[in-house]
Structure formats: structure tokens, C-alpha cells
Motif scaffolding. Sequence first.
Motif, PDB file in Angstrom:
ATOM      1  N   VAL A   1       0.914  -1.352  -0.006  1.00  0.00           N
ATOM      2  CA  VAL A   1       0.004  -0.064   0.076  1.00  0.00           C
ATOM      3  C   VAL A   1       1.005   1.451  -0.121  1.00  0.00           C
ATOM      4  CG1 VAL A   1      -1.488   1.279   1.364  1.00  0.00           C
ATOM      5  CG2 VAL A   1      -1.819  -1.279   1.160  1.00  0.00           C
ATOM      6  N   ALA A   2       2.133   1.183   0.641  1.00  0.00           N
ATOM      7  CA  ALA A   2       2.900   2.370   0.912  1.00  0.00           C
ATOM      8  C   ALA A   2       3.049   3.227  -0.365  1.00  0.00           C
ATOM      9  CB  ALA A   2       4.140   2.080   1.555  1.00  0.00           C
ATOM     10  N   PRO A   3       3.229   2.540  -1.571  1.00  0.00           N
ATOM     11  CA  PRO A   3       3.725   3.099  -2.682  1.00  0.00           C
ATOM     12  C   PRO A   3       2.588   4.096  -3.131  1.00  0.00           C
ATOM     13  CG  PRO A   3       4.414   1.066  -3.126  1.00  0.00           C
ATOM     14  CD  PRO A   3       3.684   1.038  -1.842  1.00  0.00           C
ATOM     15  N   TYR A   4       1.284   4.052  -2.782  1.00  0.00           N
ATOM     16  CA  TYR A   4       0.131   4.647  -3.419  1.00  0.00           C
ATOM     17  C   TYR A   4      -0.021   6.054  -2.236  1.00  0.00           C
ATOM     18  CZ  TYR A   4      -1.154   0.921  -6.089  1.00  0.00           C
ATOM     19  OH  TYR A   4      -1.332  -0.202  -7.032  1.00  0.00           O
ATOM     20  N   LEU A   5       0.663   5.967  -1.146  1.00  0.00           N
ATOM     21  CA  LEU A   5       0.398   6.939  -0.113  1.00  0.00           C
ATOM     22  C   LEU A   5       1.019   8.279  -0.446  1.00  0.00           C
ATOM     23  CD1 LEU A   5       0.043   4.782   3.096  1.00  0.00           C
ATOM     24  CD2 LEU A   5      -1.500   5.345   1.260  1.00  0.00           C
ATOM     25  N   THR A   6       0.672   9.377   0.334  1.00  0.00           N
ATOM     26  CA  THR A   6       1.548  10.644   0.188  1.00  0.00           C
ATOM     27  C   THR A   6       2.584  10.611   0.974  1.00  0.00           C
ATOM     28  OG1 THR A   6       0.073  11.543   1.941  1.00  0.00           O
ATOM     29  CG2 THR A   6      -0.670  12.189  -0.386  1.00  0.00           C
ATOM     30  N   GLU A   7       3.493  11.418   0.899  1.00  0.00           N
ATOM     31  CA  GLU A   7       4.571  11.487   2.014  1.00  0.00           C
ATOM     32  C   GLU A   7       4.449  11.842   3.240  1.00  0.00           C
ATOM     33  OE1 GLU A   7       7.580  10.442   1.187  1.00  0.00           O
ATOM     34  OE2 GLU A   7       6.784   9.950  -0.867  1.00  0.00           O
TER      35      GLU A   7
ATOM     36  N   LEU B   1     -10.577  12.938  -2.407  1.00  0.00           N
ATOM     37  CA  LEU B   1      -9.837  11.969  -1.678  1.00  0.00           C
ATOM     38  C   LEU B   1     -10.283  10.583  -2.070  1.00  0.00           C
ATOM     39  CD1 LEU B   1      -9.757  13.553   1.764  1.00  0.00           C
ATOM     40  CD2 LEU B   1      -7.859  12.662   0.612  1.00  0.00           C
ATOM     41  N   LYS B   2      -9.118   9.797  -2.284  1.00  0.00           N
ATOM     42  CA  LYS B   2      -9.376   8.209  -2.585  1.00  0.00           C
ATOM     43  C   LYS B   2      -8.663   7.557  -1.491  1.00  0.00           C
ATOM     44  CE  LYS B   2     -11.491   8.725  -6.666  1.00  0.00           C
ATOM     45  NZ  LYS B   2     -11.339   8.330  -7.863  1.00  0.00           N
ATOM     46  N   CYS B   3      -8.883   6.233  -1.469  1.00  0.00           N
ATOM     47  CA  CYS B   3      -8.159   5.386  -0.471  1.00  0.00           C
ATOM     48  C   CYS B   3      -6.997   4.743  -1.020  1.00  0.00           C
ATOM     49  CB  CYS B   3      -9.162   4.363   0.129  1.00  0.00           C
ATOM     50  SG  CYS B   3      -8.546   3.265   1.185  1.00  0.00           S
ATOM     51  N   GLY B   4      -5.792   4.860  -0.366  1.00  0.00           N
ATOM     52  CA  GLY B   4      -4.578   4.200  -0.949  1.00  0.00           C
ATOM     53  C   GLY B   4      -4.809   2.894  -0.867  1.00  0.00           C
TER      54      GLY B   4
ATOM     55  N   TYR C   1      -5.957  -2.249  -4.022  1.00  0.00           N
ATOM     56  CA  TYR C   1      -6.843  -3.575  -4.129  1.00  0.00           C
ATOM     57  C   TYR C   1      -7.065  -3.539  -5.748  1.00  0.00           C
ATOM     58  CZ  TYR C   1     -11.231  -5.813  -4.108  1.00  0.00           C
ATOM     59  OH  TYR C   1     -12.216  -6.969  -4.255  1.00  0.00           O
ATOM     60  N   ASN C   2      -7.625  -2.424  -6.153  1.00  0.00           N
ATOM     61  CA  ASN C   2      -8.110  -2.229  -7.447  1.00  0.00           C
ATOM     62  C   ASN C   2      -6.874  -2.579  -8.450  1.00  0.00           C
ATOM     63  OD1 ASN C   2     -10.536  -1.313  -6.583  1.00  0.00           O
ATOM     64  ND2 ASN C   2     -10.121   0.933  -6.953  1.00  0.00           N
ATOM     65  N   ASP C   3      -5.618  -2.354  -8.198  1.00  0.00           N
ATOM     66  CA  ASP C   3      -4.630  -2.616  -9.035  1.00  0.00           C
ATOM     67  C   ASP C   3      -4.166  -4.095  -8.987  1.00  0.00           C
ATOM     68  OD1 ASP C   3      -4.642  -0.141 -10.067  1.00  0.00           O
ATOM     69  OD2 ASP C   3      -2.899   0.536  -9.130  1.00  0.00           O
ATOM     70  N   GLY C   4      -4.879  -5.152  -8.059  1.00  0.00           N
ATOM     71  CA  GLY C   4      -4.525  -6.238  -7.883  1.00  0.00           C
ATOM     72  C   GLY C   4      -3.330  -6.829  -7.078  1.00  0.00           C
ATOM     73  N   LYS C   5      -2.847  -5.654  -6.265  1.00  0.00           N
ATOM     74  CA  LYS C   5      -1.937  -5.597  -5.478  1.00  0.00           C
ATOM     75  C   LYS C   5      -2.097  -6.473  -3.906  1.00  0.00           C
ATOM     76  CE  LYS C   5       0.861  -3.153  -8.055  1.00  0.00           C
ATOM     77  NZ  LYS C   5       1.631  -3.695  -8.915  1.00  0.00           N
TER      78      LYS C   5
END
Length: 194
Positions: free
Chosen positions: A54-60, A101-104, A109-113
Amino acid sequence: MILIENTCISDDIEDQLFVCDLEKCKGACCVEGDSGAPLDEEECAILDEIYPQVAPYLTEAGKAVIAQEGTYTKDWEGDFVTPVIDGKECAYALYDERGILKCGIEQAYNDGKIAYKKPISCHLYPIRITKYEQYHALNYDRWSICSPACELGSHLGVPVYKFLKEPLTRAYGPEWYQQLTQEIDERNAAKNNS
């Protein structure tokens, strides 16, 4: 009030019309409130497990808060919640190109990770579950930030229990949801015949 198995469902869940209108609210429920999203204890372990994906989807800023507080924390009442950035948005939230705002977690999940969509409390909103020893109370949470959702739901004629079919089924199973819709249909038929 509707009783199904160990759940007590308020009439508002049947009667209230509701469809999220992200273009208008911009995902305000991920920012507003007095703490992060409520978490079940088992979800805390899931957040620990999926965080590397999940971390790669989140803001700094979100990653910094999680590095400091952990993938979950406790609120002032001692309940598990997601961490928040400066008392505002959830650490797992991110803004898209439209400022929504979206959920990381959900993006991963949507990207299949990952196989976990997002915390059930987020998925079920505006339904809030209070867990008691013998049963769960499901209530509709009235909040002014959701006025656009009430307007859109009214325009489309969609009650909250239909809008939230997927998370209700996720939480309680397809048989439970089928029983809920059958109970509501029978209640509506009785009202129409009286």
C-alpha cells in the motif's frame, strides 16, 4: 427496526436514500471527524501485513505519520483507528487529479496488489456498526457533509441498503443480505396493502 440473526438494523437503513456524490463532497468523510476510520482488531493485523504493497500509493505525509504512529493507532476512547495527518485526513488517503480524496488501500486493491479492499467501516459508511456482546447494531449516520449523497440518492431513488449491498454482503454474507432485502420487501408490501 429489523432483526436478522445477531444484527439489529435501524429503519433509516431501509428508508434513507443515499448515493455517494464524490464530485460534490470530494471524499470529505476521509478528512472530517474526530479521529481516523474505526478498525476491527483483525484489520489491524491486515494493515501491518499489506502496508508494503500500500505504501507506494500514499502521500509522503501519510507515510511519515504511519512511520511515526504505526499502520493503526488508538483514539481517545481506546478504539483502534487509522492514523490521521495533523488531525485531518486519514494517512491512507490521497487526492486524485480532480481534488477528490481516494483510499490508497483501495487503489492497491483495484490494481490487484492486495486482496483486502479497505476497512469495513469505510466501505460501509454511512452505516455505522456498534458491536455489543450479543448483537451488532447497524445505524445510519447523519452528517451534513453527506447532503450531496442524500440529494443524489433521492434523485435516483436508491435506499442506503441497496447502495451498500457490496459492503453489507462483505460484512454479513449473501444470505444475510438476501434476508434483509426480503424483510424490507415484505414490510413495503404490507405498507402498500394497508
